[in-house]
Write a protein that holds these residues in place. Structure first.
Motif, short mmCIF file in Angstrom:
data_model
loop_
_atom_site.label_atom_id
_atom_site.label_comp_id
_atom_site.label_asym_id
_atom_site.label_seq_id
_atom_site.Cartn_x
_atom_site.Cartn_y
_atom_site.Cartn_z
N GLN A 653 0.84 -1.20 0.00
CA GLN A 653 0.00 0.00 0.00
C GLN A 653 0.88 1.25 0.00
O GLN A 653 0.60 2.23 -0.69
CB GLN A 653 -0.88 -0.04 1.25
N HIS A 654 1.94 1.18 0.80
CA HIS A 654 2.85 2.30 0.92
C HIS A 654 3.50 2.63 -0.42
O HIS A 654 3.53 3.79 -0.85
CB HIS A 654 3.91 1.96 1.96
N LEU A 657 1.09 4.11 -2.95
CA LEU A 657 0.86 5.54 -2.71
C LEU A 657 2.04 6.36 -3.24
O LEU A 657 1.87 7.39 -3.90
CB LEU A 657 0.66 5.78 -1.21
N HIS A 665 3.41 13.99 -9.59
CA HIS A 665 4.43 15.01 -9.80
C HIS A 665 4.94 15.01 -11.24
O HIS A 665 5.26 16.06 -11.78
CB HIS A 665 5.58 14.82 -8.81
N TRP A 672 3.73 21.74 -16.48
CA TRP A 672 4.61 22.90 -16.42
C TRP A 672 5.39 23.05 -17.72
O TRP A 672 5.51 24.13 -18.28
CB TRP A 672 5.56 22.74 -15.22
N ARG A 676 5.21 26.04 -20.61
CA ARG A 676 6.39 26.80 -21.01
C ARG A 676 6.66 26.66 -22.51
O ARG A 676 7.09 27.59 -23.17
CB ARG A 676 7.63 26.28 -20.26
N ASP B 621 12.34 33.17 -13.30
CA ASP B 621 11.66 31.89 -13.53
C ASP B 621 12.43 30.75 -12.87
O ASP B 621 11.85 29.88 -12.25
CB ASP B 621 11.55 31.62 -15.04
N LEU B 625 11.07 28.29 -9.98
CA LEU B 625 11.09 26.83 -10.11
C LEU B 625 11.83 26.21 -8.92
O LEU B 625 11.39 25.20 -8.36
CB LEU B 625 11.78 26.46 -11.42
N VAL B 632 8.97 20.44 -2.47
CA VAL B 632 8.96 18.98 -2.60
C VAL B 632 10.11 18.38 -1.79
O VAL B 632 9.92 17.42 -1.02
CB VAL B 632 9.06 18.58 -4.08
N GLN B 653 3.16 3.77 8.38
CA GLN B 653 4.02 4.32 7.33
C GLN B 653 3.15 4.92 6.21
O GLN B 653 3.45 5.98 5.69
CB GLN B 653 4.89 3.20 6.78
N HIS B 654 2.08 4.20 5.91
CA HIS B 654 1.19 4.65 4.85
C HIS B 654 0.55 5.99 5.19
O HIS B 654 0.55 6.91 4.38
CB HIS B 654 0.09 3.58 4.66
N LEU B 657 3.02 8.89 5.11
CA LEU B 657 3.26 9.35 3.74
C LEU B 657 2.09 10.22 3.27
O LEU B 657 2.28 11.28 2.67
CB LEU B 657 3.44 8.14 2.82
N LEU B 658 0.88 9.75 3.57
CA LEU B 658 -0.31 10.50 3.20
C LEU B 658 -0.27 11.90 3.83
O LEU B 658 -0.56 12.90 3.17
CB LEU B 658 -1.55 9.74 3.68
N VAL B 661 2.17 14.04 2.02
CA VAL B 661 1.66 14.48 0.72
C VAL B 661 0.64 15.61 0.90
O VAL B 661 0.66 16.61 0.19
CB VAL B 661 1.03 13.30 -0.04
N GLU B 664 2.44 18.71 1.74
CA GLU B 664 3.05 19.27 0.54
C GLU B 664 2.02 20.06 -0.27
O GLU B 664 2.29 21.18 -0.71
CB GLU B 664 3.62 18.15 -0.33
N HIS B 665 0.84 19.45 -0.43
CA HIS B 665 -0.18 20.13 -1.24
C HIS B 665 -0.66 21.41 -0.55
O HIS B 665 -0.96 22.39 -1.22
CB HIS B 665 -1.33 19.19 -1.55
N TRP B 672 0.68 29.21 -3.95
CA TRP B 672 -0.18 29.71 -5.02
C TRP B 672 -0.96 30.93 -4.54
O TRP B 672 -1.06 31.94 -5.23
CB TRP B 672 -1.13 28.59 -5.45
N ARG B 676 -0.73 34.89 -5.80
CA ARG B 676 -1.90 35.64 -6.27
C ARG B 676 -2.15 36.88 -5.43
O ARG B 676 -2.55 37.92 -5.95
CB ARG B 676 -3.15 34.76 -6.17
#
Lengths: 745, 745
Positions: A653-654, A657, A665, A672, A676, B621, B625, B632, B653-654, B657-658, B661, B664-665, B672, B676
């Motif tokens: 599962q890990h 994911l 990504h 991206w 560009r 730019d 980037l 990340v 662990q799963h 990670l979730l 993630v 990160e989002h 973002w 703006r």
């Protein structure tokens, strides 16, 4: 429309019995004699813009307004007319060509230069009018939309002056106008004027109806649409056309995927699933980038690529604020401090929007819960009914919520009091889009990520997509159509009550009425070409175009149209992997949508003033954001719905994911790169712009050289001080402008 | 520099013994008499731009070139001079003010308007020169940089004509010039001209040295820097200043984090770790957005905010291609089809860059492997040495690879043959950045994500950051400094060999020489103010400024400076969570870097021509980037290095990670939103731009009205055809321009 002229008097006479038998030229009744000094046999086509006043407006106010406008623009025609049916007054406005030229200069309207200057668009300047293409033909120099916009500008540019404020009617003095404030905008926002709108133009409208609305299987004639309805509407239809064309992609790929799903092996289906997600990202990005290029191309062709600062624009008529001296222009202006607006945004708008969003989410999840519960109830027909009830309920509730929230958003946005039309619109779009997104997608998110039920998600998507499209079409075309018919019959009734001869066509619906109106204007114009037609009896046309059009629903803007498409775009991109037929549904809907939107514009709704925009504004951003969200959603679907697990069962599962995150990504990276790699402005547009700039500079230098020659030749002392205009002879065919703009040779 | 004038002849006489005793005014030797018609006592300060020719250039060619330039610009001063030390010829170029004005107009150089027109910058136009601020003072109207750029433009605008191609010297006929081709650019790219560069200006340089280079603890005087070195270099130093100031943030936060790490509880350290990642994202985004605003502000202040199409720019001198008629200008031009360039990019550039990247990655991982292996070897001192050898090796190898790749990238970029300087530069930046990124960070990625060893990562980071900064500073300042000294001693030796009187200061190093040069020019100018100084003996200055400067290293552009900072920015943002002191290291380095870069410009390197840019281009730019990649990388570090696991040990662990993630989002979303929410152009700049536009329009209208008045007054027939210039009397103080641009009154 010569046969209508007596009728105007008829209607007037009917409405005011004491005028009935009088000669209108000498009619002095309550209206002052001055009002009738203009020739009454002015054909109605010359009415470009119509101003209507609310019922019961004092005639003194109308007269004051006319005087104020005439003080500034003596050449502007303002013909008063009584709208018999609605029992209200109106002014028919039009301007002679020289005044139009002056207005075009003030508006910085781009017009095409002649071939000698390299063609291309340039802001119109009266002193160099001879350089512009087609200036020798006053009838065709300005497009139908430009004519309306210029007349509106001339009207809106009338500012309160010492003289006009000396002895104003009572209703005006209540406005607390200051010297330099635009009069008409203020009167409009305060309700002293009911509406200001451009009238339709028969021949052009007829051509549009034939070659655009009804030409179902032909390319859209967008240049004509832009010439008639303006750049903004032109942009909308071009965008809709491109989007529909691009929808062919997901339509085909989605159908193939469905076929594979029905007859293929499971492994293949899973691969197809992954491929479709990848396709989706590329498709969305390429579509949005293609539109950017197309948009730049259109803006270049339509002369809106470089626009002026919003701070020099006139404020919205509804804009309120304290009067202060502008730091920019040094003149008096209304001013509303940004901190007040921000305060409203954070203390009122924010909480109210959050509350509305919460309500929507709660309702959505309640319905979903209900559906879960209902699914477990036994029964055959009743079960089927109960099973589908929540979905249908959702399909009905969402548009209802939309409508309520729309009024809330507009109210809040009005309250925030933005200065320019553009800012106002962008903030309104943002408010609407946030809610629309939640309202339209929260149930889908619930099913997809909380219930994790692919079958239910598909059923939901299909139900939403189809009910929504039906509801939207009803809301958009059928409803205003029937409302219009209702209004029309009321008009007829009121005319009857006034004692007018009952028209034979009274039972015709508004569409037929419009149809005949378009026909009539068309044939009439053509009859001017030589083939005389017998005059129709006046009783056959009880309502003049002006009256008919003033009773129509005002154009609500491109908001709803874009919003509808934005939501559809979301259905197609967000969950496309779950319901591959979404693309096809959207494609079929949009084929019809293009023409039904066109139909709405030409038949149902009041003609709008054109707006000069450079792109589709915030919508592009919204759709780009949707593209980003689509990547995340699609990838999550893949991770959840198990194709990855089936393709590589040994993955923990890990690690699955991890693989999904890496895939996400990669997709984001691909997006991206695509953004560009595709230039925003096509190479040929850049070339063309460079060519135009070069030619204009050359023309300038040529002119400077010619001037030098003249200086050498001329021996009149003092003459060498000026820049001479070498081509001045070319413009001798032009009528001489009057007023201030006297630098036309 | 009156005392130098006789020396010019001295040097010439020494180099050419047959001229030694002759009066230079009548010296006819091999050089034609015409070469000496210009007054020889022209002070050296009047030399704005110096053209040097390679050793052994035929005098006929120099004479032909002068004639060609004089045909186009008769007023341009081209004073020939023999560079005794290098045994090569040179031309000292300068232009009178009226010619400068003409050049400014051709360059579309923005200048400040006077207060009546609302101030602000506007493209200079000779016919309206009276509207520009400071036009009455020819000495100060143009900045030092503008003077150089205009003279360069005048030189570069000389095109081959029928007459100049009639009887060219042999070396010119080999060039296959066509009529209309820029002569000097072609000669420069073909090596017939060695270099073209602007000379330093004593007083201004001295002021810069005092108030900028040596004023370590003062704000940079960037307006002066821009006036002297041009907009592009001004942008670099402003950016560097802002970046350094912003580095204070991570310096402080990083230090606090370190203190917590040393004495805090583990839980707190982990929280701080998470907080630092969040801080990092906000910091990076706010910094980049702040720079965007600052950049817009500078571009507005410095008049580069709206620039012209690149397609109207002159091509790079090195641009080659077939001669064709341009579809844009209709004139002959060199043309290189895009498909050829794309072919090269995909078949040659692509593979070669991939190969270079692969080599770099392989070397990096080999060193990392070696380090792993070495780490297991026993021993005390030897172990320490062996343990650090790979890191130091990496620190040395990376810059070596960089340098090699740099030449490869430039070669490939030259081969791709871009038309404009801007495109050339952007593609070069891209090529370099890709490699730099891999070369500088691959070992860190290896340690962080393959070995997953936090301690080793920290050691690596510290070693790379510090060795890199030392190596870079050596490469940047010390190396050119010693090279310069070497060149100088060779120059002295060759002068000695020619028999010149051995200068007493011969053993002075180049820095002292420059220092005295700056001093000399400074005092000399001030001596003109009245306080006469005794003339120094000519033997005291064996080398003239022109000769000295021509022997200096040409300015290599802002590439290396930005690249260095870009990599540093990467160290700070990418792995900051692992090595919190990176910010502080970078901050301390940059405090020195600002002044050492300034020192390099003022003392070590040839003065560059100014370049008018609107922003820092591709670097923005690249850094954006980098900011994305940093999110990340930092989040992955958090997921891997276990703070999350320690903070919530119950997480599987799963789910960990979730959580990573989702975090990160959220960070990506925050970024973002920040991008703006912060407007790219400050509000006051928008206001100011609107104000300027308004005032210019007003001024235009005022002028039109005045013209109308004049028309009414004047009774001369035909006079009403022109636009009269009402302010023409104001410009009477202006010298009358000669040549084509004769519309100055």
């Amino acid at each position: 429309m010569e046969e209508e002229v007596p009728q105007v008097q008829d209607v007037l006479a009917e409405a005011k019995p004491h005028l009935r038998q009088k000669d209108p030229q000498s009619g002095s009744g309550v209206m002052s004699r001055k009002l009738w000094l203009r020739p009454v046999d002015l054909p109605e086509e010359n009415c470009v813009v119509l101003i209507t006043f609310p019922k019961g407006t004092a005639e003194g106010f109308v007269e004051w307004l006319r005087r104020a406008v005439r003080d500034v623009h003596p050449d502007l025609t303002l013909q008063p007319k009584l709208m018999a049916s609605a029992k209200c007054m109106s002014l028919k406005c039009s301007a002679p060509f020289t005044l139009m030229l002056k207005g075009a200069e003030e508006l910085c309207l781009p017009k095409k230069l002649n071939a000698e200057c390299g063609g291309g668009q340039w802001e119109f300047v009266m002193s160099h009018s001879h350089l512009f293409d087609g200036i020798e033909n006053p009838d065709t120099f300005f497009t139908s939309e430009e004519t309306g916009s210029i007349v509106r500008h001339l009207l809106y540019s009338v500012q309160a002056s010492e003289t006009s404020l000396k002895d104003p009617p009572e209703c005006v003095s209540r406005l607390s106008l200051f010297v330099g404030e635009p009069i008409l905008a203020k009167c409009l926002s305060e309700g002293l004027i009911d509406q200001i709108f451009p009238l339709h133009e028969g021949i052009a409208l007829k051509a549009l109806c034939k070659n655009w609305v009804k030409a179902f299987f032909h390319r859209q004639i967008l240049h004509d649409v832009k010439d008639y309805f303006g750049v903004k509407i032109g942009f909308y239809f071009r965008w809709l056309g491109l989007y529909t064309m691009f929808l062919l992609g997901p339509s085909i790929v989605g159908t193939i995927l469905l076929v594979i799903g029905m007859c293929g092996k499971e492994n293949m289906v899973d691969m197809a699933f992954l491929f479709y997600a990848l396709f989706n990202v590329i498709w969305t990005t390429v579509f949005l980038e293609t539109w950017k290029r197309k948009s730049a191309e259109l803006a270049f062709k339509w002369g809106t690529l470089d626009q002026r600062s919003g701070r020099l624009c006139q404020p919205r008529p509804q804009f309120t604020g304290e009067v202060r001296r502008s730091p920019i222009t040094g003149q008096k202006e209304r001013y509303y401090p940004a901190w007040k607006r921000n305060l409203i945004r954070f203390t009122i708008t924010g909480p109210m929007i959050v509350a509305a969003l919460a309500l929507s989410i709660l309702t959505n999840s309640a319905i979903c819960k209900m559906e879960e519960h209902v699914g477990s109830i036994e029964g055959t027909w009743g079960q089927w009914f109960l099973h589908h009830l929540p979905k249908v309920g959702l399909g009905i509730l969402i548009p209802v919520y939309d409508a309520l929230y729309y009024y809330l958003a507009v109210w809040l946005n009005d309250f925030e009091n933005y200065r320019t039309e553009e800012k106002y619109e962008n903030h309104l779009i943002f408010k609407l889009v946030v809610f629309q997104f939640v309202n339209s997608f929260s149930s889908l998110f619930y099913v997809a990520f909380y219930q994790q039920d692919l079958g239910s998600l598909q059923a939901h998507l299909a139900a939403l997509l189809i009910t929504r499209q039906i509801v939207d079409n009803v809301k958009e075309s059928a409803l205003p159509y029937f409302l219009g018919q209702f209004k029309l019959s009321r008009l007829h009734l009121s005319l009857k009550a006034l004692g007018s001869p009952s028209p034979s066509k009274e039972k015709k619906n508004i569409l037929q009425e419009n149809e005949s109106r378009i026909q009539a204007t068309g044939t009439e114009k053509s009859s001017e070409d030589g083939t005389a037609q017998p005059n129709k009896p006046p009783s056959g046309k009880a309502l003049s175009n002006a009256e008919l059009e003033s009773s129509m629903t005002p154009y609500p803007g491109t908001f709803d149209d874009y919003l509808e498409m934005f939501i559809q775009f979301g259905y197609v991109t967000l969950f496309s992997a779950a319901f591959p037929l979404a693309g096809l549904c959207a494609f079929l809907n949009n084929i019809v949508e293009i023409r039904s939107d066109a139909f709405k514009l030409c038949y149902i709704i009041q003609r709008p003033f054109g707006e000069r925009v450079r792109n589709i504004g915030t919508w592009q951003d919204c759709m780009e954001l949707m593209g980003l969200v689509a990547i995340v959603v699609n990838v999550t679907l893949i991770g959840q719905m198990g194709p990855l697990h089936r393709l590589a069962p040994s993955l923990s599962q890990h690690h699955a994911l991890l693989a999904v995150v890496v895939f996400e990504h990669l997709l984001l990276g691909l997006r991206w790169f695509l953004v560009r790699a595709i230039p925003d402005v096509p190479s040929w547009v850049k070339d063309e712009m460079a060519r135009l700039e070069f030619h204009r500079r050359e023309a300038f230098n040529r002119q400077s050289l010619l001037e030098e020659d003249k200086i050498l030749v001329s021996s009149i002392p003092g003459k060498h001080l000026g820049i001479q205009n070498p081509d001045s002879e070319d413009t001798s065919s032009l009528p001489h402008p009057s007023g201030k703009g006297n630098n036309l040779n």
